[in-house]
Design a protein around this motif. Structure first.
Motif, PDB file in Angstrom:
ATOM      1  N   ASN A 236       0.804  -1.228   0.000  1.00  0.00           N
ATOM      2  CA  ASN A 236       0.000   0.000   0.000  1.00  0.00           C
ATOM      3  C   ASN A 236       0.845   1.291   0.000  1.00  0.00           C
ATOM      4  N   PRO A 237       1.458   1.698  -1.105  1.00  0.00           N
ATOM      5  CA  PRO A 237       1.366   1.059  -2.429  1.00  0.00           C
ATOM      6  C   PRO A 237       2.289  -0.146  -2.557  1.00  0.00           C
ATOM      7  N   GLY A 238       1.871  -1.068  -3.445  1.00  0.00           N
ATOM      8  CA  GLY A 238       2.613  -2.283  -3.692  1.00  0.00           C
ATOM      9  C   GLY A 238       1.881  -3.118  -4.717  1.00  0.00           C
ATOM     10  N   ASP A 262      -0.924  -3.647 -11.475  1.00  0.00           N
ATOM     11  CA  ASP A 262       0.424  -3.145 -11.222  1.00  0.00           C
ATOM     12  C   ASP A 262       0.510  -2.609  -9.792  1.00  0.00           C
ATOM     13  N   GLU A 263       1.647  -2.053  -9.483  1.00  0.00           N
ATOM     14  CA  GLU A 263       1.855  -1.515  -8.136  1.00  0.00           C
ATOM     15  C   GLU A 263       0.980  -0.278  -7.942  1.00  0.00           C
ATOM     16  N   THR A 264       0.115  -0.327  -6.929  1.00  0.00           N
ATOM     17  CA  THR A 264      -0.796   0.784  -6.643  1.00  0.00           C
ATOM     18  C   THR A 264      -1.257   0.684  -5.194  1.00  0.00           C
ATOM     19  N   ALA A 269      -7.247   0.027  -6.094  1.00  0.00           N
ATOM     20  CA  ALA A 269      -7.678  -1.345  -6.401  1.00  0.00           C
ATOM     21  C   ALA A 269      -9.164  -1.519  -6.110  1.00  0.00           C
ATOM     22  N   GLU A 270      -9.656  -0.957  -5.020  1.00  0.00           N
ATOM     23  CA  GLU A 270     -11.087  -1.037  -4.705  1.00  0.00           C
ATOM     24  C   GLU A 270     -11.916  -0.317  -5.774  1.00  0.00           C
ATOM     25  N   ALA A 271     -11.453   0.850  -6.216  1.00  0.00           N
ATOM     26  CA  ALA A 271     -12.191   1.603  -7.238  1.00  0.00           C
ATOM     27  C   ALA A 271     -12.245   0.841  -8.558  1.00  0.00           C
ATOM     28  N   LYS A 272     -11.121   0.239  -8.973  1.00  0.00           N
ATOM     29  CA  LYS A 272     -11.109  -0.536 -10.206  1.00  0.00           C
ATOM     30  C   LYS A 272     -12.000  -1.765 -10.091  1.00  0.00           C
ATOM     31  N   ALA A 273     -12.061  -2.382  -8.904  1.00  0.00           N
ATOM     32  CA  ALA A 273     -12.929  -3.542  -8.712  1.00  0.00           C
ATOM     33  C   ALA A 273     -14.401  -3.151  -8.857  1.00  0.00           C
TER      34      ALA A 273
END
Length: 361
Positions: A236-238, A262-264, A269-273
């Motif tokens: 986080n990020p990672g 990728d590393e973020t 990641a929650e928003a993209k999900a």
């Protein structure tokens, strides 16, 4: 107070005089550098800086009493102004042996369930700290000796300036300070008694009210679909991943996806999900839809209650556009009710690729 020697002090005693000179209202000059440097040696844990300063001097017998002046070689006419039959003012008389002091100590120690002989100040302080009591009374008992001795010291200084302070007044001031400390320490308790005996009974009889709630995944209503989303980030990020799953009103899995990113950060990641889960349901006409996420931050942002952060602004705009043209309800769910989506998101770390699922088998 009469000093028969010329008012010239050795260098060390000049510092002692400037640091420990008392006032009628019980205040002292700044000794912060002294007590901060030496407070850990005393083994005392008091909360206020003034109390820490005072207790360090009390523990080391460095308070400005008449017997301390005499030990420095000064001839002083000494008397205790708070006693009906004045005697020489000594450290023990101020804090232990006088009638007023004994009455104050016995009042608070008696109700605390500890009856000891007042022989030494350190002994009394250790007795307060070693009282076997409930956890909520422990901080009050640990602070009680510093409050008691502070009020007794103020009383002695006030009486020295020909102002009478009764024993009941000292007890009242100590009681008031302990009550204020209890209110600050436990702000969620609104009915703490003011008097010391009732305060002890209140905390000994106190039992917290425990409220338990069960959090599980709930079936959607008939002919509704439910999409759960989750994001994961190692560092986080990672290295990050996302996952989402869609189920019908019977709880059967329709579709699930795990994607390696990728590393973020975990928020991205929650928003993209959420975006990918919503796009899949929109493309396959899976509506009306309930979309659940365990990220309360994104739920507030999507519903326009909070402003979006720049790192998720693009995803949030797309989600809001789909939301305006799609029958979907966004809900926040605790992590305990979102375990399947979190599990699917973490699968990507093992396979390092996008994985699709169409059933539980």
């Amino acid at each position: 107070m009469i000093i028969t020697k010329p008012r010239t002090y050795p260098t060390g005693f000049q510092k002692l005089h400037e640091s420990f000179l008392s006032r009628a209202h019980g205040k002292f000059k700044d000794v912060r550098q002294i007590f901060v440097k030496n407070s850990n040696k005393c083994g005392l844990k008091v909360y206020h800086s003034r109390s820490l300063s005072f207790m360090w001097r009390l523990w080391r017998h460095k308070l400005s009493t008449y017997d301390l002046w005499r030990r420095q070689g000064y001839i002083i006419v000494s008397r205790c102004w708070c006693c009906k039959h004045p005697t020489d003012e000594t450290f023990e008389l101020i804090f232990l042996t006088s009638h007023t002091v004994s009455k104050v100590w016995q009042h608070f120690l008696g109700y605390a369930g500890n009856s000891i002989q007042l022989i030494q100040v350190k002994q009394v302080i250790r007795a307060w700290w070693n009282i076997d009591c409930c956890p909520k009374l422990k901080p009050l008992f640990q602070e009680a000796p510093s409050i008691n001795t502070w009020e007794l010291w103020k009383k002695g200084n006030t009486c020295r300036n020909r102002v009478t302070v009764s024993t009941n007044r000292v007890i009242h001031e100590v009681n008031k300070t302990l009550h204020n400390l209890a209110r600050i320490k436990f702000p969620w308790l609104s009915h703490i008694p003011v008097l010391w005996p009732e305060m002890i009974q209140f905390f000994e009889a106190y039992k917290p009210i425990l409220i338990t709630r069960k959090f599980t995944w709930q079936l959607p209503r008939e002919r509704w679909y439910k999409c759960n989303t989750g994001g994961a980030s190692k560092g986080n990020p990672g290295p990050s991943s996302l996952g989402f799953c869609v189920r019908d009103n019977a709880g059967d899995l329709i579709y699930a996806r795990s994607v390696n990113l990728d590393e973020t950060t975990n928020v991205v990641a929650e928003a993209k999900a959420i975006l990918q889960g919503l796009e899949y349901c929109y493309a396959n006409s899976l509506h009306p839809l309930i979309l659940e996420t365990d990220c309360l931050l994104l739920k507030k942002i999507i519903e326009r209650e909070w402003e979006p952060h720049w790192c998720v602004m693009a995803e949030v705009q797309k989600i809001q556009e789909l939301r305006d043209h799609f029958n979907v309800i966004f809900q926040h769910v605790y992590r305990e009710g979102n375990t399947l989506a979190d599990y699917i998101a973490n699968i990507a770390f093992s396979f390092a690729r996008t994985t699709h699922f169409y059933s539980f088998t």
